[in-house]
Design an enzyme around this catalytic site. Sequence first.
Site, PDB file in Angstrom:
ATOM      1  N   HIS A 122       3.472   3.973  12.892  1.00  0.00           N
ATOM      2  CA  HIS A 122       2.300   4.721  13.356  1.00  0.00           C
ATOM      3  C   HIS A 122       2.655   5.755  14.413  1.00  0.00           C
ATOM      4  O   HIS A 122       1.759   6.426  14.936  1.00  0.00           O
ATOM      5  CB  HIS A 122       1.207   3.783  13.910  1.00  0.00           C
ATOM      6  CG  HIS A 122       0.578   2.906  12.889  1.00  0.00           C
ATOM      7  ND1 HIS A 122      -0.694   2.370  13.039  1.00  0.00           N
ATOM      8  CD2 HIS A 122       1.011   2.446  11.691  1.00  0.00           C
ATOM      9  CE1 HIS A 122      -0.993   1.623  11.991  1.00  0.00           C
ATOM     10  NE2 HIS A 122       0.030   1.655  11.159  1.00  0.00           N
ATOM     11  N   HIS A 128     -22.216  22.496  35.976  1.00  0.00           N
ATOM     12  CA  HIS A 128     -21.267  23.016  36.967  1.00  0.00           C
ATOM     13  C   HIS A 128     -20.967  21.901  37.956  1.00  0.00           C
ATOM     14  O   HIS A 128     -21.872  21.357  38.593  1.00  0.00           O
ATOM     15  CB  HIS A 128     -21.906  24.213  37.684  1.00  0.00           C
ATOM     16  CG  HIS A 128     -20.976  24.965  38.567  1.00  0.00           C
ATOM     17  ND1 HIS A 128     -20.416  24.416  39.713  1.00  0.00           N
ATOM     18  CD2 HIS A 128     -20.522  26.252  38.502  1.00  0.00           C
ATOM     19  CE1 HIS A 128     -19.659  25.316  40.303  1.00  0.00           C
ATOM     20  NE2 HIS A 128     -19.707  26.447  39.585  1.00  0.00           N
ATOM     21  N   ASP A 135       6.286   1.562   6.920  1.00  0.00           N
ATOM     22  CA  ASP A 135       4.890   1.154   6.754  1.00  0.00           C
ATOM     23  C   ASP A 135       4.179   2.087   5.785  1.00  0.00           C
ATOM     24  O   ASP A 135       3.645   3.109   6.199  1.00  0.00           O
ATOM     25  CB  ASP A 135       4.214   1.167   8.122  1.00  0.00           C
ATOM     26  CG  ASP A 135       2.774   0.720   8.081  1.00  0.00           C
ATOM     27  OD1 ASP A 135       2.365   0.056   7.111  1.00  0.00           O
ATOM     28  OD2 ASP A 135       2.027   1.053   9.036  1.00  0.00           O
ATOM     29  N   HIS A 172       0.842  -1.207   0.000  1.00  0.00           N
ATOM     30  CA  HIS A 172       0.000   0.000   0.000  1.00  0.00           C
ATOM     31  C   HIS A 172       0.872   1.250   0.000  1.00  0.00           C
ATOM     32  O   HIS A 172       1.971   1.270   0.557  1.00  0.00           O
ATOM     33  CB  HIS A 172      -0.980   0.006   1.185  1.00  0.00           C
ATOM     34  CG  HIS A 172      -0.362   0.024   2.555  1.00  0.00           C
ATOM     35  ND1 HIS A 172      -0.125   1.192   3.246  1.00  0.00           N
ATOM     36  CD2 HIS A 172       0.044  -0.982   3.364  1.00  0.00           C
ATOM     37  CE1 HIS A 172       0.386   0.906   4.430  1.00  0.00           C
ATOM     38  NE2 HIS A 172       0.518  -0.405   4.531  1.00  0.00           N
ATOM     39  N   ARG A 177      -7.757  -7.269  19.542  1.00  0.00           N
ATOM     40  CA  ARG A 177      -6.977  -8.121  18.645  1.00  0.00           C
ATOM     41  C   ARG A 177      -7.440  -9.560  18.863  1.00  0.00           C
ATOM     42  O   ARG A 177      -7.566 -10.027  19.994  1.00  0.00           O
ATOM     43  CB  ARG A 177      -5.484  -7.983  18.928  1.00  0.00           C
ATOM     44  CG  ARG A 177      -4.952  -6.574  18.738  1.00  0.00           C
ATOM     45  CD  ARG A 177      -4.890  -6.159  17.280  1.00  0.00           C
ATOM     46  NE  ARG A 177      -4.501  -4.753  17.139  1.00  0.00           N
ATOM     47  CZ  ARG A 177      -4.170  -4.180  15.996  1.00  0.00           C
ATOM     48  NH1 ARG A 177      -4.180  -4.881  14.872  1.00  0.00           N
ATOM     49  NH2 ARG A 177      -3.837  -2.894  15.947  1.00  0.00           N
ATOM     50  N   ASP A 231      -0.491   4.376   0.860  1.00  0.00           N
ATOM     51  CA  ASP A 231      -0.967   5.367   1.817  1.00  0.00           C
ATOM     52  C   ASP A 231      -0.247   5.196   3.149  1.00  0.00           C
ATOM     53  O   ASP A 231       0.303   4.136   3.451  1.00  0.00           O
ATOM     54  CB  ASP A 231      -2.479   5.282   2.005  1.00  0.00           C
ATOM     55  CG  ASP A 231      -2.952   3.971   2.617  1.00  0.00           C
ATOM     56  OD1 ASP A 231      -2.388   2.912   2.268  1.00  0.00           O
ATOM     57  OD2 ASP A 231      -3.888   3.989   3.445  1.00  0.00           O
ATOM     58  N   GLU A 235      -5.137   1.143   2.848  1.00  0.00           N
ATOM     59  CA  GLU A 235      -4.876   0.160   3.906  1.00  0.00           C
ATOM     60  C   GLU A 235      -4.961   0.783   5.289  1.00  0.00           C
ATOM     61  O   GLU A 235      -5.462   0.168   6.234  1.00  0.00           O
ATOM     62  CB  GLU A 235      -3.491  -0.472   3.697  1.00  0.00           C
ATOM     63  CG  GLU A 235      -3.263  -1.750   4.490  1.00  0.00           C
ATOM     64  CD  GLU A 235      -2.752  -1.524   5.899  1.00  0.00           C
ATOM     65  OE1 GLU A 235      -2.795  -2.474   6.703  1.00  0.00           O
ATOM     66  OE2 GLU A 235      -2.295  -0.404   6.214  1.00  0.00           O
ATOM     67  N   GLU A 236      -4.482   2.019   5.411  1.00  0.00           N
ATOM     68  CA  GLU A 236      -4.447   2.655   6.725  1.00  0.00           C
ATOM     69  C   GLU A 236      -5.826   3.119   7.201  1.00  0.00           C
ATOM     70  O   GLU A 236      -5.965   3.589   8.326  1.00  0.00           O
ATOM     71  CB  GLU A 236      -3.469   3.840   6.716  1.00  0.00           C
ATOM     72  CG  GLU A 236      -2.018   3.458   6.431  1.00  0.00           C
ATOM     73  CD  GLU A 236      -1.365   2.614   7.520  1.00  0.00           C
ATOM     74  OE1 GLU A 236      -2.062   2.237   8.488  1.00  0.00           O
ATOM     75  OE2 GLU A 236      -0.168   2.317   7.393  1.00  0.00           O
ATOM     76  N   THR A 241     -14.297  23.881  35.734  1.00  0.00           N
ATOM     77  CA  THR A 241     -14.913  22.871  36.604  1.00  0.00           C
ATOM     78  C   THR A 241     -16.250  22.439  36.022  1.00  0.00           C
ATOM     79  O   THR A 241     -17.319  22.846  36.464  1.00  0.00           O
ATOM     80  CB  THR A 241     -15.098  23.434  38.021  1.00  0.00           C
ATOM     81  OG1 THR A 241     -15.784  24.687  37.945  1.00  0.00           O
ATOM     82  CG2 THR A 241     -13.750  23.619  38.695  1.00  0.00           C
ATOM     83  N   SER A 291      -2.475  -6.685  12.684  1.00  0.00           N
ATOM     84  CA  SER A 291      -3.558  -7.191  11.843  1.00  0.00           C
ATOM     85  C   SER A 291      -3.429  -6.637  10.434  1.00  0.00           C
ATOM     86  O   SER A 291      -3.163  -5.441  10.259  1.00  0.00           O
ATOM     87  CB  SER A 291      -4.926  -6.782  12.414  1.00  0.00           C
ATOM     88  OG  SER A 291      -5.066  -7.196  13.750  1.00  0.00           O
TER      89      SER A 291
END
Length: 461
Positions: A430, A216, A123, A84, A331, A86, A156-157, A318, A402
Amino acid sequence: MSKTYLDQNKDRLLNELLDLLRIPSVSADSKHHADMLKTAAAVKSRLEEAGADKVEICETAGFPLVYAEKMIDPAKPTVVVYGHYDVQPADPLNLWDSPPFEPVIRKTENHPDGAIFARGACDDKGQMYMHVKAFEMMMKTNTLPCNVKFMIEGEEEVGSPNLGPWIIANREKLKGDVILISDTSIIANDSPSIDCGLRGLAYMEVAVTGPNRDLHSGVYGGGVANPINVLCKMIASCHDEHNHITIPGFYDKVVELSAEERAEMAKAPFDLAAYKKDLAVGDVYGEKNYSTIERTGIRPTLDVNGIWGGYTGEGAKTVLPSKAFAKISMRLVPDQNSHEISELFQKHFESIAPASVQVKVTAHHGGEPVVVGIESPGFLAASKAMEETFGKKPVPTRGGGSIPIVALFKKELGLDSILFGFGLDSDALHSPNEHYGLFNYYKGIETIPLFYKYYTELAGK
């Protein structure tokens, strides 16, 4: 002859890759649409120059893919190369030591000969381009022993959403004998390895909504559920004290490896001290009674990839937020199914929500786990090729990442994929400062032609 060609052309082969890395082909960012098309055109040109026939840019519903082939004899085997063009977004930019799309070469502890620092260096532009240049080398030295087809995509990405329909529509064009992919890693430059399996993926997004507006925290805090607090408790409950995932049915289809298989995995070189040093962590972490190699290769996981809500700007505000969000990936290992796991997660996450909030679960992309037989002609050819160039027989390993399209190739084309990667896990894929060793780039170009040679001998028709 091939080695001589490589030695004589090293500078050009490097400079061509650097030019490719300068194009910010980020598929996830619409502002890089023109850059994506420019990169596809560059890949097409390089394949034409290398000697491929029928080189074409194939349109899809998203970004195009580049197809090319060289058919020297229908009676010979056909290798289908996938890669790939990309890349991941480069954010956060302030953590890069040099601009992500202005490649530079620096020496590192793992790459004493130098490494290319740029987004996409490993990659997958660097690894994909090895195949283009290995093909060029075989063509220029008249040593291509079989047929080859290239399929270089641009999504692919972002989960390859349009690759499946294109493959289904082009099954005849993609007829071959084996898929060859370089998008994985080796153990170390002196410890070659080949992945014989990959984990699958189920990627989810969750939204927890409490009150109908931000409140609040002094006036309402303690009286109304805080969606961030609730979300954190819900996520934390997805693991028990042994880091075992608590979703009912999650492990029902997990294939447990035998003691003998686990013993073989344990033979792979692994330096725990170096692993912790590289990551700057005091200790490793994970499912009880499994080693780090097993936790990242043969066991399923559940991880939060992003979490947000409320006020995150400078200074204090706050506020009790109305909404909180998280992105969660799981995974998967054989024989888990991404669709089944996504449904189990959704059912469980909705069931553990207190009545004080509303929960919405959205499934994004996923993919199936795969295992490749180490006695197949493709794996044996890859092993013989690596043993010849590295001087050491590669170790079969299970990859923790993966590549969803590997299962797609098996389902739609009936072809196994050989995961012929040359990167290192420490190459910051990445992440900021992604890099790819010069040794690895050149070693890939040197090794790939030997795969063709041995595969033709082992699978010759």
